[in-house]
Design an enzyme around this catalytic site. Structure first.
Site, short mmCIF file in Angstrom:
data_model
loop_
_atom_site.label_atom_id
_atom_site.label_comp_id
_atom_site.label_asym_id
_atom_site.label_seq_id
_atom_site.Cartn_x
_atom_site.Cartn_y
_atom_site.Cartn_z
CG ASP A 50 -1.83 1.21 1.25
OD1 ASP A 50 -2.94 1.13 0.66
OD2 ASP A 50 -1.46 2.25 1.84
CE1 TYR A 55 0.59 7.78 2.56
CE2 TYR A 55 1.14 5.57 1.82
CZ TYR A 55 0.27 6.44 2.44
OH TYR A 55 -0.90 5.96 2.97
CE LYS A 84 -3.78 4.81 0.51
NZ LYS A 84 -2.39 4.30 0.48
CG HIS A 117 -5.01 9.75 0.06
ND1 HIS A 117 -3.66 9.68 -0.18
CD2 HIS A 117 -5.17 9.42 1.37
CE1 HIS A 117 -3.03 9.31 0.92
NE2 HIS A 117 -3.92 9.16 1.87
CE LYS A 316 2.75 3.94 9.33
NZ LYS A 316 3.86 4.24 10.26
#
Length: 401
Positions: A50, A55, A84, A117, A316
């Site tokens: 993901d 990011y 996203k 997003h 994560k």
């Protein structure tokens, strides 16, 4: 069971691995770490990756995926990659160029899932460099539409506002502000944005399309759109034992939309948004007690909980030990428990259930977990308002052990 085979079927016929690897990291973390961590995650068994334009590490994550393909660890079809659409690209003519940019950074031909997003639109100061031949054909059909749902989401926008991540490429502002320092919101018809997402799927740039941080009303707006071609396959939201999203999960299941959980190990504890004296999820007495009982970590209990209620969960970490640990919910047997949430989002009921009765862990991805039978649900203890979580939760699970 081979953990790589644990998937849920999506409403468009594709399938999604139930456990995903989240790739976000603060700006102070070197970008090379994203490559290293993603490679470690793939080696550990993660097949769902993901990421997002926000990011600012899709080049590095793409490099890791290609590296693992080249060395024979995986094939491209083994990897489920999510990207996203950031909130400055919600104008319909910007959607496909934004995806094309992500693909260029990744050096991949397609993504497996492309999601909006957040249902919050911000203006772009300059976007001439994003125009493509595809965007020209979309025209200005919806440019003047006044139908917008601009819901400020503390996780998707507020968290970014209070980090150093403000640009994804030189000259681009992820959170454009005016001369007074205020965010520059835009008015966008999300239905028009969704039509542009559908065109990306038709063009073969993404296999599936979905949304993130949408509430029920926003989902219904898309689902009830005249001429809808593809339903959202998923809704990615913050979801963990302190924010179970029970009502939203029930609604999504009723519409055959998969709920994907981020912050599954607890919300980001940003001082601007979270009372620092509030409980820390992974220090919760209930999770710690169960972790001790089953010789697992509190994080594994929290991840397994989501998997067994039919939620796709993202884990994560850039720490090698934790990356390897986080894939264990797919490998090791663990208690199954169902937690119901009240309107305030707190736990108020729970029950233990056997691993064998967890349908989401079955090979048949059409089977969805429905929790314990009605006779058992009727006996669950409901937490009186104000009573500590651990008291009721431990009372409930003690009946089964």
């Amino acid at each position: 069971m081979d953990p790589k085979g644990w998937r849920l079927k999506l409403n468009d016929g594709h399938s999604i691995p139930v456990l995903g690897f989240g790739t976000y990291a603060p700006e102070e973390v070197p970008k090379s770490k994203a490559t290293e961590a993603t490679e470690l995650a793939i080696d550990a068994g993660f097949r769902h990756i993901d990421c997002a334009h926000l990011y600012n590490n899709e080049k590095e994550v793409g490099q890791a995926i290609r590296s693992k393909i080249e060395d024979g660890t995986v094939k491209r079809e083994d990897i489920f990659y999510t990207s996203k659409l950031w909130v400055t690209f919600l104008q319909p003519q910007l959607v496909q160029p934004a995806l094309e940019r992500s693909l260029k950074n990744l050096q991949l031909d397609y993504v497996d899932l492309y999601i909006i997003h957040s249902p919050v639109a911000l203006k772009r100061k300059e976007f001439n460099n994003l125009k493509s031949s595809a965007s020209k054909t979309q025209g200005n059909k919806h440019r003047n539409t006044q139908h917008a749902f601009l819901i400020m989401n503390p996780v998707s926008l507020g968290a970014v506002r209070n980090t150093k991540v403000h640009t994804a490429v030189p000259g681009e502002e992820l959170l454009p502000k005016d001369e007074h320092g205020k965010l520059m919101f835009d008015t966008v018809d999300l239905c028009a944005t969704w039509e542009a997402m559908e065109k990306c799927k038709d063009a073969g740039l993404t296999k599936s399309i979905g949304v993130s941080n949408f509430n029920r009303r926003q989902l219904e707006m898309i689902l009830n759109k005249p001429g809808l071609k593809y339903k959202p396959v998923c809704n990615q939201v913050e979801c963990h034992p302190y924010l179970t999203q029970r009502k939203l999960l029930d609604f999504c299941k009723s519409k055959d939309i998969v709920l994907v959980a981020y912050s599954a190990l607890g919300t980001q504890r940003l001082k601007q948004w979270v009372d620092q004296s509030s409980p820390v999820l992974l220090e919760d007495p209930v999770l710690c007690a169960m972790a001790k009982k089953y010789q697992r970590t509190p994080a594994l209990i929290a991840l397994r909980y989501q998997l067994q209620r039919g939620v796709v969960v993202l884990a994560k970490s850039y720490n090698e030990k934790r990356i390897k640990e986080n894939v264990q919910p797919l490998v090791h047997s663990c208690v199954f428990f169902v937690v119901g949430s009240s309107s305030c989002g707190m736990w108020d009921a729970a029950s233990a259930w056997s691993d064998e009765q967890c349908h989401v862990c079955a090979q048949d991805s059409n089977q969805r977990n429905t929790g314990p039978p009605a006779a058992e649900r009727a006996n669950l203890t409901t937490r009186p308002r104000g009573q500590p979580l651990c008291v009721v939760f431990l009372k409930c699970i003690s009946r089964f052990f």
